[in-house]
Design a protein around this motif. Sequence first.
Motif, PDB file in Angstrom:
ATOM      1  N   LEU A  30       0.877  -1.168   0.000  1.00 18.04           N
ATOM      2  CA  LEU A  30       0.000   0.000   0.000  1.00 18.04           C
ATOM      3  C   LEU A  30       0.911   1.213   0.000  1.00 18.04           C
ATOM      4  O   LEU A  30       1.657   1.441   0.950  1.00 18.04           O
ATOM      5  CB  LEU A  30      -0.912   0.002   1.232  1.00 18.04           C
ATOM      6  N   GLY A  31       0.877   2.005  -1.060  1.00 15.72           N
ATOM      7  CA  GLY A  31       1.845   3.072  -1.269  1.00 15.72           C
ATOM      8  C   GLY A  31       1.721   4.233  -0.304  1.00 15.72           C
ATOM      9  O   GLY A  31       0.702   4.426   0.372  1.00 15.72           O
ATOM     10  N   ALA A  32       2.772   5.038  -0.246  1.00 13.85           N
ATOM     11  CA  ALA A  32       2.797   6.212   0.620  1.00 13.85           C
ATOM     12  C   ALA A  32       1.682   7.175   0.236  1.00 13.85           C
ATOM     13  O   ALA A  32       1.480   7.468  -0.943  1.00 13.85           O
ATOM     14  CB  ALA A  32       4.153   6.901   0.523  1.00 13.85           C
ATOM     15  N   GLY A  33       0.955   7.663   1.234  1.00 16.33           N
ATOM     16  CA  GLY A  33      -0.130   8.594   0.969  1.00 16.33           C
ATOM     17  C   GLY A  33      -1.429   7.948   0.547  1.00 16.33           C
ATOM     18  O   GLY A  33      -2.413   8.642   0.305  1.00 16.33           O
ATOM     19  N   SER A  34      -1.468   6.610   0.458  1.00 16.17           N
ATOM     20  CA  SER A  34      -2.711   5.925   0.105  1.00 16.17           C
ATOM     21  C   SER A  34      -3.638   5.876   1.318  1.00 16.17           C
ATOM     22  O   SER A  34      -3.222   6.102   2.457  1.00 16.17           O
ATOM     23  CB  SER A  34      -2.430   4.507  -0.404  1.00 16.17           C
ATOM     24  N   SER A  35      -4.906   5.577   1.054  1.00 16.30           N
ATOM     25  CA  SER A  35      -5.894   5.519   2.124  1.00 16.30           C
ATOM     26  C   SER A  35      -6.772   4.298   1.910  1.00 16.30           C
ATOM     27  O   SER A  35      -7.292   4.091   0.815  1.00 16.30           O
ATOM     28  CB  SER A  35      -6.746   6.792   2.130  1.00 16.30           C
ATOM     29  N   VAL A  36      -6.932   3.481   2.960  1.00 21.21           N
ATOM     30  CA  VAL A  36      -7.751   2.270   2.884  1.00 21.21           C
ATOM     31  C   VAL A  36      -8.750   2.288   4.027  1.00 21.21           C
ATOM     32  O   VAL A  36      -8.374   2.396   5.198  1.00 21.21           O
ATOM     33  CB  VAL A  36      -6.885   1.000   2.964  1.00 21.21           C
ATOM     34  N   GLU A  37     -10.027   2.184   3.660  1.00 17.72           N
ATOM     35  CA  GLU A  37     -11.107   2.158   4.646  1.00 17.72           C
ATOM     36  C   GLU A  37     -11.943   0.913   4.432  1.00 17.72           C
ATOM     37  O   GLU A  37     -12.446   0.678   3.331  1.00 17.72           O
ATOM     38  CB  GLU A  37     -11.977   3.402   4.508  1.00 17.72           C
TER      39      GLU A  37
END
Length: 230
Positions: free
Chosen positions: A100-107
């Motif tokens: 999961l890359g830098a600055g990504s967001s997972v909800e």
Amino acid sequence: MDERHRKRRIDALRFALALPRSMWYNLRLLPWGQARRMPLLVSNRTAVDSLSGEVELRATKLRTGMVKIGFATFQGSDYRRERTRLNLRGRMVIEGDCSLGAGSSVEVAEGATLTLGAGFNLGPRSLIVCHKAMTFGTFDRISWCCTLMDTDQHALVDGDGARVNPDRPVVFGDNVWMGCHSIATKGVTLADDTTVAAGARLAGHYGEEMTVLAGNPATVVRRGVKRERR
């Protein structure tokens, strides 16, 4: 010092800074038999909204750092300022190495399930919002600044108060490539070896393998090709 040695030193520093947070994530989310191997490597630039959900790691062989959260960057990003976000109130299934890359967001909402196939890569500054079910196949790659959602977020109701826009699952086949700034909305399904052009908006079912999709809404613009695995 040449560029290769400089990069190695920077990577080593980032790994060292990630150790305290990574230990906490592993102990919090995984059973001890898995947690002691430290398969989750979590950047110190990662912010947590919630970890009330669960992670199921299905990989047959566990390695330290096989799941990297908040490290990968691209030419336009700055690792020192990128803030990765994780809001895990549902269930996340991880089937192998992924990033999961830098600055990504997972909800992942309560009651929802997000499944990541082996080799899955979510690019920097990309967003996943899972309120029902989202499944990604083996070696799927999502570029930077993409949006993937199985929900409209806001409910629409008719005159009787019944909701008319329910959440719907999103399913990607194997070896899917999603170009930068593209969008996948609820109910999208993609066949194996699908390539999505930059800026495309996916809506609906795309059942033909080895195609290139482009446009808004996306349609097939080329057939008989697939992304080369490297």
